[in-house]
Write a protein that holds these residues in place. Structure first.
Motif, PDB file in Angstrom:
ATOM      1  N   THR A  17       0.807  -1.219   0.000  1.00  0.00           N
ATOM      2  CA  THR A  17       0.000   0.000   0.000  1.00  0.00           C
ATOM      3  C   THR A  17       0.842   1.272   0.000  1.00  0.00           C
ATOM      4  O   THR A  17       0.305   2.367  -0.044  1.00  0.00           O
ATOM      5  CB  THR A  17      -0.960   0.015   1.212  1.00  0.00           C
ATOM      6  OG1 THR A  17      -0.204  -0.054   2.423  1.00  0.00           O
ATOM      7  CG2 THR A  17      -1.939  -1.151   1.144  1.00  0.00           C
ATOM      8  N   ASP A  18       2.160   1.127   0.037  1.00  0.00           N
ATOM      9  CA  ASP A  18       3.052   2.268  -0.155  1.00  0.00           C
ATOM     10  C   ASP A  18       4.435   1.749  -0.523  1.00  0.00           C
ATOM     11  O   ASP A  18       4.661   0.542  -0.605  1.00  0.00           O
ATOM     12  CB  ASP A  18       3.110   3.171   1.084  1.00  0.00           C
ATOM     13  CG  ASP A  18       3.708   2.483   2.303  1.00  0.00           C
ATOM     14  OD1 ASP A  18       4.125   1.309   2.186  1.00  0.00           O
ATOM     15  OD2 ASP A  18       3.766   3.108   3.376  1.00  0.00           O
ATOM     16  N   GLY A  19       5.343   2.668  -0.785  1.00  0.00           N
ATOM     17  CA  GLY A  19       6.735   2.300  -1.030  1.00  0.00           C
ATOM     18  C   GLY A  19       6.931   1.354  -2.206  1.00  0.00           C
ATOM     19  O   GLY A  19       6.246   1.422  -3.230  1.00  0.00           O
ATOM     20  N   ILE A  20       7.883   0.447  -2.050  1.00  0.00           N
ATOM     21  CA  ILE A  20       8.259  -0.476  -3.120  1.00  0.00           C
ATOM     22  C   ILE A  20       7.108  -1.407  -3.475  1.00  0.00           C
ATOM     23  O   ILE A  20       6.890  -1.717  -4.650  1.00  0.00           O
ATOM     24  CB  ILE A  20       9.512  -1.272  -2.714  1.00  0.00           C
ATOM     25  CG1 ILE A  20      10.736  -0.338  -2.691  1.00  0.00           C
ATOM     26  CG2 ILE A  20       9.758  -2.443  -3.656  1.00  0.00           C
ATOM     27  CD1 ILE A  20      11.988  -0.969  -2.118  1.00  0.00           C
ATOM     28  N   LEU A  65       3.832  -0.886  -3.343  1.00  0.00           N
ATOM     29  CA  LEU A  65       2.857  -0.172  -4.161  1.00  0.00           C
ATOM     30  C   LEU A  65       3.419   0.075  -5.559  1.00  0.00           C
ATOM     31  O   LEU A  65       2.704  -0.066  -6.565  1.00  0.00           O
ATOM     32  CB  LEU A  65       2.480   1.147  -3.499  1.00  0.00           C
ATOM     33  CG  LEU A  65       1.485   2.023  -4.261  1.00  0.00           C
ATOM     34  CD1 LEU A  65       0.166   1.296  -4.500  1.00  0.00           C
ATOM     35  CD2 LEU A  65       1.239   3.333  -3.506  1.00  0.00           C
ATOM     36  N   ALA A  66       4.684   0.434  -5.641  1.00  0.00           N
ATOM     37  CA  ALA A  66       5.310   0.670  -6.943  1.00  0.00           C
ATOM     38  C   ALA A  66       5.314  -0.598  -7.784  1.00  0.00           C
ATOM     39  O   ALA A  66       5.115  -0.545  -9.010  1.00  0.00           O
ATOM     40  CB  ALA A  66       6.735   1.191  -6.756  1.00  0.00           C
ATOM     41  N   ALA A  67       5.534  -1.747  -7.144  1.00  0.00           N
ATOM     42  CA  ALA A  67       5.494  -3.017  -7.872  1.00  0.00           C
ATOM     43  C   ALA A  67       4.089  -3.291  -8.386  1.00  0.00           C
ATOM     44  O   ALA A  67       3.899  -3.725  -9.534  1.00  0.00           O
ATOM     45  CB  ALA A  67       5.963  -4.156  -6.971  1.00  0.00           C
ATOM     46  N   ALA A  68       3.083  -3.054  -7.540  1.00  0.00           N
ATOM     47  CA  ALA A  68       1.698  -3.244  -7.966  1.00  0.00           C
ATOM     48  C   ALA A  68       1.362  -2.338  -9.140  1.00  0.00           C
ATOM     49  O   ALA A  68       0.688  -2.753 -10.095  1.00  0.00           O
ATOM     50  CB  ALA A  68       0.755  -2.987  -6.791  1.00  0.00           C
ATOM     51  N   GLN A  69       1.814  -1.098  -9.095  1.00  0.00           N
ATOM     52  CA  GLN A  69       1.573  -0.168 -10.198  1.00  0.00           C
ATOM     53  C   GLN A  69       2.243  -0.645 -11.485  1.00  0.00           C
ATOM     54  O   GLN A  69       1.623  -0.640 -12.554  1.00  0.00           O
ATOM     55  CB  GLN A  69       2.086   1.225  -9.832  1.00  0.00           C
ATOM     56  CG  GLN A  69       1.240   1.936  -8.786  1.00  0.00           C
ATOM     57  CD  GLN A  69       1.857   3.249  -8.337  1.00  0.00           C
ATOM     58  OE1 GLN A  69       3.031   3.293  -7.966  1.00  0.00           O
ATOM     59  NE2 GLN A  69       1.078   4.315  -8.373  1.00  0.00           N
ATOM     60  N   ALA A  95      -4.809   2.699  -1.175  1.00  0.00           N
ATOM     61  CA  ALA A  95      -4.058   2.142  -2.299  1.00  0.00           C
ATOM     62  C   ALA A  95      -4.990   1.659  -3.410  1.00  0.00           C
ATOM     63  O   ALA A  95      -4.718   1.879  -4.599  1.00  0.00           O
ATOM     64  CB  ALA A  95      -3.169   0.998  -1.818  1.00  0.00           C
ATOM     65  N   VAL A  96      -6.078   1.016  -3.031  1.00  0.00           N
ATOM     66  CA  VAL A  96      -7.043   0.536  -4.027  1.00  0.00           C
ATOM     67  C   VAL A  96      -7.606   1.707  -4.825  1.00  0.00           C
ATOM     68  O   VAL A  96      -7.698   1.656  -6.057  1.00  0.00           O
ATOM     69  CB  VAL A  96      -8.170  -0.274  -3.354  1.00  0.00           C
ATOM     70  CG1 VAL A  96      -9.325  -0.510  -4.321  1.00  0.00           C
ATOM     71  CG2 VAL A  96      -7.631  -1.606  -2.851  1.00  0.00           C
ATOM     72  N   GLU A 152      11.491   2.906  -9.490  1.00  0.00           N
ATOM     73  CA  GLU A 152      12.643   2.305 -10.155  1.00  0.00           C
ATOM     74  C   GLU A 152      12.815   0.845  -9.738  1.00  0.00           C
ATOM     75  O   GLU A 152      13.314   0.025 -10.518  1.00  0.00           O
ATOM     76  CB  GLU A 152      13.898   3.117  -9.842  1.00  0.00           C
ATOM     77  CG  GLU A 152      13.875   4.503 -10.495  1.00  0.00           C
ATOM     78  CD  GLU A 152      15.045   5.380 -10.103  1.00  0.00           C
ATOM     79  OE1 GLU A 152      15.702   5.929 -11.011  1.00  0.00           O
ATOM     80  OE2 GLU A 152      15.300   5.541  -8.896  1.00  0.00           O
ATOM     81  N   ILE A 153      12.416   0.520  -8.536  1.00  0.00           N
ATOM     82  CA  ILE A 153      12.442  -0.883  -8.091  1.00  0.00           C
ATOM     83  C   ILE A 153      11.236  -1.625  -8.642  1.00  0.00           C
ATOM     84  O   ILE A 153      11.331  -2.796  -9.042  1.00  0.00           O
ATOM     85  CB  ILE A 153      12.474  -0.961  -6.556  1.00  0.00           C
ATOM     86  CG1 ILE A 153      13.598  -0.085  -6.003  1.00  0.00           C
ATOM     87  CG2 ILE A 153      12.651  -2.407  -6.103  1.00  0.00           C
ATOM     88  CD1 ILE A 153      14.970  -0.402  -6.554  1.00  0.00           C
ATOM     89  N   GLY A 154      10.082  -0.955  -8.696  1.00  0.00           N
ATOM     90  CA  GLY A 154       8.903  -1.574  -9.290  1.00  0.00           C
ATOM     91  C   GLY A 154       9.157  -2.015 -10.718  1.00  0.00           C
ATOM     92  O   GLY A 154       8.702  -3.089 -11.147  1.00  0.00           O
TER      93      GLY A 154
END
Length: 272
Positions: free
Chosen positions: A35-38, A40-44, A66-67, A241-243
């Motif tokens: 729901t935040d950070g890495i 959330l970025a991965a989910a995006q 996040a949803v 960048e990690i996502g």
């Protein structure tokens, strides 16, 4: 014929993109602590390429936020609360995914805690239990839960979020460093066992990424000044960048990669 094919790739860059930029349409991705950070970025990153993403955290308010964010980005998303340290929560997460999405193709195991800062010899049994339970054991047990469902789909991808702290001990973070080292080993051990099932297992080892979890470090100017001396790229990293690395590892573009952990650290120099 070969030379014509090569010339066509060089002279038709859009065709090259169509060949190699795979997407995740029809895929289902479970991302823990997302729901935040890495996370959330991965989910995006996965959702933007067509995956139905399942996000989770301990807080319902964070899940709802996040949803809503992902839905506003036209990403198909399901959210639920989950404390990965609890067996019943892990099982609930997997069952919800199956009920609402029909299967599981991708697991990104991102959950981690840093409840202790100090000399490792001063850490307690309770601290070790918490860190290893969340940072390592939950990753393995989530893998055990999802593998049968990946096998039913003909294969899948698992990505563990480790850290450069798994390679380079960091002062004050001893138990956390050990837990991240364990994920490097877990990746290596699982990869050959799951390869016959067409399941690839990889990891990503971020450096100093600008997230809430790492804020005590990047907000400290003295710490960051020393840390940047070890970096080729003289800045903190971004979660997205990690996502992107995680998305790559789950894609067909990485179809010949398993058992590897990609460092995304801005060129961290271990020998400084």
């Amino acid at each position: 014929m070969w030379s014509r094919a090569v010339r066509s790739l060089w002279t038709n860059p859009l065709g090259q993109m169509r060949m190699f930029h795979s997407n995740f349409a029809g895929k289902v991705a479970v991302v823990t602590a997302s729901t935040d950070g890495i996370g959330l970025a991965a989910a995006q990153a996965l959702g933007q390429r067509g995956a139905h993403v399942v996000v989770s955290s301990r807080s319902q308010a964070n899940v709802d936020k996040a949803v809503a964010l992902l839905q506003n980005q036209n990403i198909r998303v399901t959210g639920t609360t989950c404390n990965v340290g609890k067996g019943e929560d892990r099982e609930k997460l997997v069952q919800l995914t199956l009920d609402q999405c029909g299967g599981i193709d991708i697991l990104v195991s991102n959950a981690a805690v840093i409840p202790f800062f100090g000399k490792i010899i001063d850490s307690t049994e309770e601290i070790w239990d918490e860190i290893l339970s969340i940072n390592v054991t939950s990753s393995f047990l989530m893998t055990k839960l999802v593998v049968p469902h990946m096998e039913k789909r003909g294969g899948g991808n698992i990505v563990f979020v480790s850290s450069i702290a798994g390679y380079q001990p960091m002062q004050g973070l001893g138990p956390y460093c050990v837990s991240k080292s364990a994920l490097l080993g877990l990746t290596k051990v699982l990869a050959p066992e799951l390869a016959p099932s067409n399941i690839r297992v990889n990891g990503v080892a971020p450096g100093m990424i600008k997230t809430e979890m790492s804020s005590p470090f990047w907000k400290n100017e003295e710490v960051m000044s020393e840390f940047k001396k070890r970096l080729s790229i003289k800045r903190t990293g971004k979660a997205e960048e990690i996502g992107s690395v995680i998305s790559f590892l789950c894609s067909e573009e990485a179809s010949y990669i398993t058992g590897e952990t990609i460092e995304a650290s801005g060129g961290f120099n271990y020998g400084f």
